[in-house]
Design a protein around this motif. Structure first.
Motif, PDB file in Angstrom:
ATOM      1  N   LYS A 163      34.065  60.617  18.842  1.00  0.00           N
ATOM      2  CA  LYS A 163      34.471  60.313  17.469  1.00  0.00           C
ATOM      3  C   LYS A 163      35.988  60.458  17.306  1.00  0.00           C
ATOM      4  N   LEU A 185      29.255  54.904  21.717  1.00  0.00           N
ATOM      5  CA  LEU A 185      28.444  55.157  22.900  1.00  0.00           C
ATOM      6  C   LEU A 185      28.302  53.893  23.750  1.00  0.00           C
ATOM      7  N   THR A 230      29.964  64.223  21.415  1.00  0.00           N
ATOM      8  CA  THR A 230      29.970  63.425  20.190  1.00  0.00           C
ATOM      9  C   THR A 230      31.288  63.590  19.443  1.00  0.00           C
TER      10      THR A 230
END
Length: 77
Positions: free
Chosen positions: A58, A64, A54
């Motif tokens: 980012k 995703l 994640t």
């Protein structure tokens, strides 16, 4: 005994992760067969993987959905 996470600075951990990501991507690009992300027996939990993944997505501004599309288009999964 303290863990590396306790003795390393945030910037040292970030630099280590960045280098590992670049090295892994370079190695995967240079070969035809898949390369496992971790050696056999390495205890990486699903939480470890999701938290790190994640943060990486980012950092490079990839959603995703975009990751899924890249995997489908490139044939790399």
């Amino acid at each position: 005994m303290s863990s590396p996470a306790e003795t390393m600075s945030d910037s040292e951990i970030q630099a280590l992760l960045a280098r590992a990501v670049r090295l892994y991507a370079e190695r995967v690009a240079a070969r035809d067969e898949p390369l496992a992300a971790f050696p056999p027996g390495e205890l990486i939990t699903a939480t470890d993987a999701v938290v790190t993944t994640t943060a990486i997505l980012k950092a490079v501004n990839v959603q995703l959905f975009e990751l899924g599309m890249w995997q489908a288009w490139s044939g790399k999964q």
